[in-house]
Design an enzyme around this catalytic site. Sequence first.
Site, mmCIF file in Angstrom:
data_model
loop_
_atom_site.group_PDB
_atom_site.id
_atom_site.type_symbol
_atom_site.label_atom_id
_atom_site.label_comp_id
_atom_site.label_asym_id
_atom_site.label_seq_id
_atom_site.Cartn_x
_atom_site.Cartn_y
_atom_site.Cartn_z
ATOM 1 N N LYS A 73 0.843 -1.202 0.000
ATOM 2 C CA LYS A 73 0.000 0.000 0.000
ATOM 3 C C LYS A 73 0.876 1.250 0.000
ATOM 4 O O LYS A 73 1.896 1.300 0.699
ATOM 5 C CB LYS A 73 -0.894 -0.033 1.245
ATOM 6 C CG LYS A 73 -1.964 1.049 1.308
ATOM 7 C CD LYS A 73 -2.850 0.828 2.540
ATOM 8 C CE LYS A 73 -3.944 1.864 2.670
ATOM 9 N NZ LYS A 73 -4.825 1.613 3.847
ATOM 10 N N SER A 78 -9.659 1.702 3.031
ATOM 11 C CA SER A 78 -8.819 2.452 2.125
ATOM 12 C C SER A 78 -7.796 1.606 1.370
ATOM 13 O O SER A 78 -7.192 2.078 0.424
ATOM 14 C CB SER A 78 -8.078 3.542 2.907
ATOM 15 O OG SER A 78 -7.237 2.944 3.881
ATOM 16 N N SER A 109 -9.784 -0.665 7.265
ATOM 17 C CA SER A 109 -9.260 -0.546 5.897
ATOM 18 C C SER A 109 -8.559 -1.760 5.325
ATOM 19 O O SER A 109 -8.230 -1.765 4.143
ATOM 20 C CB SER A 109 -8.306 0.643 5.810
ATOM 21 O OG SER A 109 -9.050 1.819 5.657
HETATM 22 N N1 GLN Z 1 -13.138 3.924 6.488
HETATM 23 C C1 GLN Z 1 -12.493 4.332 7.697
HETATM 24 C C2 GLN Z 1 -12.131 5.806 7.608
HETATM 25 O O1 GLN Z 1 -12.449 6.365 6.636
HETATM 26 C C3 GLN Z 1 -11.311 3.489 7.995
HETATM 27 C C4 GLN Z 1 -10.089 3.894 7.263
HETATM 28 C C5 GLN Z 1 -8.910 3.075 7.651
HETATM 29 O O2 GLN Z 1 -9.033 2.052 8.318
HETATM 30 N N2 GLN Z 1 -7.755 3.540 7.250
HETATM 31 O O3 GLN Z 1 -11.552 6.367 8.487
#
Ligand code: GLN
Length: 493
Positions: free
Chosen positions: A81, A156, A180
């Site tokens: 990532k 994400s 994420s």
């Molecule tokens: N969807 C969650 C957010 O927008 C989690 C994001 C993540 O785990 N990086 O914060």
Amino acid sequence: MASARPGDGIATLLAAQEGGATSAAHLVEASLHAIAQHDGELNSFVRVAADAAREQAARVDRRRAQGEPVGPLAGIPLGIKDNLLQQGLPAQAGSRILEGFVAPVDSTVVARLRAADAVLVGKTNLDEFAMGSGSETSVHGPVRNPWDHRRVAGGSSGGSAAAVAAGLVTAALGSDTGGSVRQPAAFCGLVGLKPTYGRVSRSGLIAFASSLDQVGPLASCVEDAARILQVIGGPDPADATAAPEPLPDLLAACRQGRAAGLPGIRLGVPRQFFPPGLDPRIADGVGQALDALGRAGATLVELDLPATAHGDAAYYLIAPAEAAANLARFDGVRYGRRAAGVADVAELYGRSRAEGFGPEVIRRLLLGTFALSAGYQERYYLRALQTRTLIREELQQAFRQVDLIAGPTTPGPPYLLGELAADPLAQYLQDCFTIPASLAGLPALSLPCGVTPEGLPVGLQLLAPAFQEQRLLAGAAAAEACLPPPRRLGGPA
Ligand code: GLN
């Protein structure tokens, strides 16, 4: 087996290399070819490090040919990532503000993958600074779900998920702050593992919310996720939050779990994970999976965990508050992109940040700054911390009664690209089932458990007590063996 493909899984690919049926060079070419063929459409990679990956693969093959020992991920093509530093490659975290930044060092997890002889093929797309659930906010454009190109791959870590699901790489690293790794795994029919907070070093991870961020693998089976955690996890002097607990033998845990099966395992199912109005495709898919686990011998125990229902509200104060502090360092001076033609330093900071951050990041920074501001801190931030404590205690309490907790990973199947773009709150609610484990710092995993009537993947989430990855992976391996095998898009038919 010259036809070995990156999507075949780690055990198969290691055996095929050892037996001479394939080579690291062949695998890296297959991965690069698949990326060239399919990724124009999927947009899962933001950068492909073809030359470095080929060199790494050649080194592995040479060592094998000379009878030298090779690492536990020798020749396995992986994606990383793009919020994790890989020395010499740009690391942009999906943001314009990091344009031109080249990682001067490896993150600990990348260094450990290299030392294990994995072949790092490139950097994967993500929501800007890992804030999001659809991988739609990246400066590099949205990621598409390989199961249905009109839909999001989740976020994400959507690029990592799409790349693995399409068989472009064998597995990939993501980061999970509120879901994420698990949510994109669920959306793409993969296994996604968020380790216990502190299990994996965060050194070299571009921070979002430091009390929540954890790095974890996305893979096509439980065993592959275990093999990767085995390499990246464990203490690290470079990160004071990396716990001193030694990492147990996770592959052995998977094998023992699969052999022992589910009899004797108490599986807690919180009522709050099946709220009224839950998408029936998820309620049915996960409900049927739980029935199957019950028939295979697990004891299902209904739980009442009222505090978990407030996870989202607490998370969307705590995570933005920490992000506001972490992202203060991006000012156009020390790293990345700097606004041009400004009169003084105050304007330089302001313009660089206004031009460099996208709207979702700006929204989070405003929310976080507000939550921490004098007069509001007690009312918002401190109450959110209290709620976090309640959730942690409630879950700890529940684990006196049950071995694992189970429920859906997501409240719905993958949504259409753009469908939630105008509704940030609806996006935030995507995380309602993944956030409790994040706030409590517990290990949790998403496992494919079937498809909706229209053929979209559904994820089953399992949670374990802190530092019980062994128990989590053993239970997941046992469950995996009882659930319908997910359709493989990139692997063998
Ligand atoms: N969807 C969650 C957010 O927008 C989690 C994001 C993540 O785990 N990086 O914060």
